[in-house]
Design an enzyme around this catalytic site. Sequence first.
Site, PDB file in Angstrom:
ATOM      1  N   SER A   1       0.806  -1.230   0.000  1.00 53.10           N
ATOM      2  CA  SER A   1       0.000   0.000   0.000  1.00 53.10           C
ATOM      3  C   SER A   1       0.832   1.270   0.000  1.00 53.10           C
ATOM      4  CB  SER A   1      -0.955   0.001   1.195  1.00 53.10           C
ATOM      5  OG  SER A   1      -0.232  -0.008   2.397  1.00 53.10           O
TER       6      SER A   1
ATOM      7  N   THR B   1      -1.708   3.957   4.537  1.00 52.78           N
ATOM      8  CA  THR B   1      -0.704   4.974   4.235  1.00 52.78           C
ATOM      9  C   THR B   1       0.260   5.057   5.394  1.00 52.78           C
ATOM     10  OG1 THR B   1      -2.276   6.255   2.955  1.00 52.78           O
ATOM     11  CG2 THR B   1      -0.465   7.493   3.939  1.00 52.78           C
TER      12      THR B   1
ATOM     13  N   THR C   1       1.879   7.063   0.038  1.00 55.76           N
ATOM     14  CA  THR C   1       0.970   5.939  -0.200  1.00 55.76           C
ATOM     15  C   THR C   1       0.871   5.611  -1.687  1.00 55.76           C
ATOM     16  OG1 THR C   1      -1.285   5.166   0.286  1.00 55.76           O
ATOM     17  CG2 THR C   1      -1.099   7.395  -0.544  1.00 55.76           C
TER      18      THR C   1
ATOM     19  N   ARG D   1      -6.975   9.083  -9.857  1.00 63.41           N
ATOM     20  CA  ARG D   1      -7.612   9.408  -8.569  1.00 63.41           C
ATOM     21  C   ARG D   1      -6.542   9.831  -7.545  1.00 63.41           C
ATOM     22  NH1 ARG D   1      -6.834   7.490  -3.115  1.00 63.41           N
ATOM     23  NH2 ARG D   1      -8.771   7.827  -1.967  1.00 63.41           N
TER      24      ARG D   1
ATOM     25  N   THR E   1      -4.947   8.285   7.680  1.00 70.77           N
ATOM     26  CA  THR E   1      -4.927   7.111   6.812  1.00 70.77           C
ATOM     27  C   THR E   1      -6.363   6.629   6.665  1.00 70.77           C
ATOM     28  OG1 THR E   1      -4.026   4.879   6.504  1.00 70.77           O
ATOM     29  CG2 THR E   1      -4.452   5.570   8.778  1.00 70.77           C
ATOM     30  N   GLY E   2      -6.627   5.922   5.587  1.00 72.11           N
ATOM     31  CA  GLY E   2      -7.990   5.454   5.346  1.00 72.11           C
ATOM     32  C   GLY E   2      -8.557   6.077   4.081  1.00 72.11           C
TER      33      GLY E   2
HETATM   34  N1  ASP Z   1      -5.537   7.670   2.546  1.00 68.86           N
HETATM   35  C1  ASP Z   1      -5.132   6.858   1.432  1.00 68.86           C
HETATM   36  C2  ASP Z   1      -5.872   7.313   0.201  1.00 68.86           C
HETATM   37  O1  ASP Z   1      -7.045   7.638   0.288  1.00 68.86           O
HETATM   38  C3  ASP Z   1      -5.335   5.398   1.634  1.00 68.86           C
HETATM   39  C4  ASP Z   1      -5.151   4.881   3.027  1.00 68.86           C
HETATM   40  O2  ASP Z   1      -4.452   5.445   3.833  1.00 68.86           O
HETATM   41  O3  ASP Z   1      -5.726   3.858   3.361  1.00 68.86           O
HETATM   42  O4  ASP Z   1      -5.306   7.291  -0.854  1.00 68.86           O
END
Ligand code: ASP
Length: 344
Positions: free
Chosen positions: A85, A204, A222, A232, A255-256
Amino acid sequence: MFNRRKFIKATALSTALLAIDQKSMAAAIPTTNGKAVNKPIVISTWDFGVAANAAAWKVLKANGKALDAVEQGVWVPEADESNQSVGYGGLPDRDGKVTLDACIMDELGNCGAVLALEHIVHPISVARKVMEKTPHVMLAGDGALQFALEQGFKKENLLTPASEKAWKQWLKEAKYEPVMNIENKLYDKASPNKLPGNKYNHDTIGMIAMDANGNLSGACTTSGMAYKLHGRIGDSPIIGAGLYIDNEIGGATSTGVGEEVVRNVGSFLVVELMRQGYTPEAACKEAVMRIIKKKPETAKNIQVGFLAMNKKGEYGAYAIQQGFTYAVCDTQKQDLVIKGKSYY
Ligand code: ASP
């Protein structure tokens, strides 16, 4: 009609109110007066933050700058091909392209970012070059790649056999349709952060460090949401969303699912809440609650976590779902992993 007496009275009143307001604001601002500051210190998202913190710690314990620490810290997951990731080995977008997002911010408010950068193992270092060598803050796509190559970065294939295999597997079931969070359809509901087969879907590394001089810097990097639409961009390279540093107050990272973080300018919000006197954990919780309040149905099925540190070296985190962890490294403990509290 202009009434001079009324005007003077009103001006005097508003000056007095301003003075009171400034006084109460000053009282709310966390100060380090009289309290030992926990420094140097570095914190970062997820279990993979432990190895990243260890690299950052080498810089910090040698009296290095927080900026160097966060850059070198996140090099570890960026170069780790088993981490699907972040950086090299990241899961690709739906077209099979590994596109990386990263940003960096220092104690002076300088910042740099790259968006949807391909073929470069260390996007964080390209982001730092954007910050230091250009009058800009963000470079995207082909322009970011062109700049990276001009700066001497090597063009490489970032799609590892393991990630290519996972993508081909995904293609069998996935429909090409411009649906936000299309990858959510593949979630294993019992383990919302992972794809069936335990493949990381998204996550991330966000890192915040305070050096021995008490200066703060942060980095966030990330490969974004796996199988996203080509082009995107999430929160991670957006200053204020995925990362924010204010050297007077503290720093935050996230993160997320980035769309929900961007909508709420999450990391900036966390820092501003700490400015108002919130602890790092309370600030992260409030930012999570804003996301839940704005889109309660969406929030039920997604993960977003915030991680923050204030100027005293106090830290905390909060996430929508269980399962968010973060790593801490300071003079007391070098490999601490903490389970972040969560709403659900
Ligand atoms: N925040 C990251 C994104 O939306 C992904 C993640 O951290 O899970 O690209």
